[in-house]
Motif scaffolding. Sequence first.
Motif, short mmCIF file in Angstrom:
data_model
loop_
_atom_site.label_atom_id
_atom_site.label_comp_id
_atom_site.label_asym_id
_atom_site.label_seq_id
_atom_site.Cartn_x
_atom_site.Cartn_y
_atom_site.Cartn_z
N PRO A 1 0.81 -1.21 0.00
CA PRO A 1 0.00 0.00 0.00
C PRO A 1 0.86 1.27 0.00
CG PRO A 1 -0.87 -1.57 1.57
CD PRO A 1 0.45 -2.11 1.10
N GLU A 2 0.37 2.29 -0.69
CA GLU A 2 1.04 3.58 -0.77
C GLU A 2 0.04 4.68 -0.45
OE1 GLU A 2 3.28 4.26 -4.42
OE2 GLU A 2 3.14 2.11 -4.84
N ASP A 3 0.56 5.82 -0.02
CA ASP A 3 -0.27 7.00 0.25
C ASP A 3 0.22 8.14 -0.63
OD1 ASP A 3 -1.73 5.73 2.32
OD2 ASP A 3 -0.11 6.16 3.73
N THR A 4 -0.73 8.96 -1.09
CA THR A 4 -0.39 10.14 -1.86
C THR A 4 -1.48 11.17 -1.66
OG1 THR A 4 0.31 10.93 -4.04
CG2 THR A 4 -1.54 9.41 -4.01
N VAL A 5 -1.19 12.39 -2.05
CA VAL A 5 -2.19 13.46 -2.04
C VAL A 5 -2.31 13.98 -3.46
CG1 VAL A 5 -2.80 15.74 -1.18
CG2 VAL A 5 -1.70 14.11 0.35
N ILE A 6 -3.53 14.00 -3.96
CA ILE A 6 -3.80 14.53 -5.29
C ILE A 6 -4.29 15.95 -5.12
CG2 ILE A 6 -5.18 14.28 -7.38
CD1 ILE A 6 -5.40 11.27 -6.71
N HIS A 7 -3.47 16.91 -5.53
CA HIS A 7 -3.83 18.33 -5.42
C HIS A 7 -4.67 18.76 -6.62
CE1 HIS A 7 -1.16 18.81 -2.01
NE2 HIS A 7 -0.27 18.09 -2.67
N ASP A 8 -5.55 19.74 -6.39
CA ASP A 8 -6.40 20.28 -7.45
C ASP A 8 -7.14 19.16 -8.18
OD1 ASP A 8 -7.55 22.32 -8.90
OD2 ASP A 8 -5.93 22.39 -10.39
N TRP A 9 -7.72 18.26 -7.40
CA TRP A 9 -8.30 17.04 -7.95
C TRP A 9 -9.49 17.30 -8.87
CZ3 TRP A 9 -13.26 15.42 -6.92
CH2 TRP A 9 -13.92 16.01 -5.84
N THR A 10 -10.28 18.33 -8.63
CA THR A 10 -11.45 18.58 -9.47
C THR A 10 -11.03 18.91 -10.89
OG1 THR A 10 -12.63 19.41 -7.52
CG2 THR A 10 -13.59 19.88 -9.67
N ALA A 11 -10.08 19.83 -11.05
CA ALA A 11 -9.61 20.19 -12.39
C ALA A 11 -8.92 19.00 -13.05
CB ALA A 11 -8.65 21.37 -12.31
N ARG A 12 -8.14 18.25 -12.29
CA ARG A 12 -7.46 17.09 -12.85
C ARG A 12 -8.45 16.02 -13.28
NH1 ARG A 12 -2.59 15.14 -9.46
NH2 ARG A 12 -2.28 13.93 -11.36
N ALA A 13 -9.52 15.82 -12.50
CA ALA A 13 -10.53 14.83 -12.85
C ALA A 13 -11.27 15.23 -14.13
CB ALA A 13 -11.52 14.65 -11.70
N LYS A 14 -11.48 16.52 -14.31
CA LYS A 14 -12.13 16.99 -15.54
C LYS A 14 -11.26 16.75 -16.77
CE LYS A 14 -15.01 20.45 -13.30
NZ LYS A 14 -15.25 21.88 -13.06
N ALA A 15 -9.95 16.72 -16.58
CA ALA A 15 -9.02 16.52 -17.69
C ALA A 15 -8.78 15.04 -18.00
CB ALA A 15 -7.69 17.20 -17.38
N VAL A 16 -9.18 14.15 -17.11
CA VAL A 16 -8.89 12.73 -17.28
C VAL A 16 -9.42 12.14 -18.59
CG1 VAL A 16 -9.47 10.43 -16.37
CG2 VAL A 16 -8.49 12.16 -14.88
N PRO A 17 -10.68 12.39 -18.99
CA PRO A 17 -11.16 11.77 -20.25
C PRO A 17 -10.26 12.09 -21.45
CG PRO A 17 -13.01 12.63 -19.04
CD PRO A 17 -11.77 13.11 -18.32
N ALA A 18 -9.80 13.31 -21.54
CA ALA A 18 -8.91 13.67 -22.66
C ALA A 18 -7.56 12.96 -22.53
CB ALA A 18 -8.70 15.18 -22.71
N LEU A 19 -7.06 12.82 -21.31
CA LEU A 19 -5.80 12.13 -21.10
C LEU A 19 -5.91 10.64 -21.44
CD1 LEU A 19 -4.67 13.80 -17.76
CD2 LEU A 19 -3.74 14.20 -20.04
N LEU A 20 -7.06 10.04 -21.12
CA LEU A 20 -7.26 8.63 -21.42
C LEU A 20 -7.29 8.40 -22.92
CD1 LEU A 20 -9.93 7.65 -18.73
CD2 LEU A 20 -7.50 7.06 -18.75
N GLU A 21 -7.79 9.37 -23.66
CA GLU A 21 -7.82 9.24 -25.13
C GLU A 21 -6.43 9.16 -25.71
OE1 GLU A 21 -10.30 8.87 -27.37
OE2 GLU A 21 -11.68 8.65 -25.69
N GLU A 22 -5.44 9.73 -25.02
CA GLU A 22 -4.06 9.73 -25.51
C GLU A 22 -3.33 8.44 -25.20
OE1 GLU A 22 -2.22 13.20 -23.87
OE2 GLU A 22 -3.69 14.53 -24.77
N ILE A 23 -3.85 7.65 -24.26
CA ILE A 23 -3.20 6.39 -23.90
C ILE A 23 -3.35 5.40 -25.04
CG2 ILE A 23 -3.32 4.40 -22.35
CD1 ILE A 23 -3.96 6.31 -20.09
N ALA A 24 -2.28 4.73 -25.33
CA ALA A 24 -2.22 3.69 -26.38
C ALA A 24 -1.85 4.32 -27.63
CB ALA A 24 -3.53 2.94 -26.53
#
Length: 152
Positions: free
Chosen positions: A129-152
């Motif tokens: 197990p690991e611990d981390t803090v995700i800062h500015d998570w709301t803005a980052r979560a909104k950007a996730v769909p576009a980032l996932l499109e770039e994977i692969a």
Amino acid sequence: MMRPSRLSASYASLLPALNRLGYRADVREAFVCGSRCVVVVSGAPATRVLNDGSWERDDGLSGPDPAGLLALYRDERAHMAVRNLVRHDLKGVARDILVADGIPVGVILDVEEQGGGLAVSFRRVEGVPEDTVIHDWTARAKAVPALLEEIA
């Protein structure tokens, strides 16, 4: 053990991209007439690869080639990321952000809002197990769909 054919190898080549999208995937031998192999993806219906190279999922979706299958899973992950944000599913949001950052998450153990960030305890696909803090998570979560499109 399955002897890889060119067709099953073309679908097996999708496995690294599916893993980067946060899925656990494998290609297995098919025991159904007319099928060459089966692509098994965690949390999704099984996909039979037919002798002509097309694929058909147990939920009725189908496509002509490996690229179409990868596009389907990429779109499903992007839709799931949007749904997690709308539903305020913090475990789902944390998972989506970490996957978009290239971290192979096995399980999210705990998430807690902390100031403007998310305090996350998680376990990678392999490891402790690991611990981390995700800062500015709301803005980052909104950007996730576009980032996932770039994977692969």
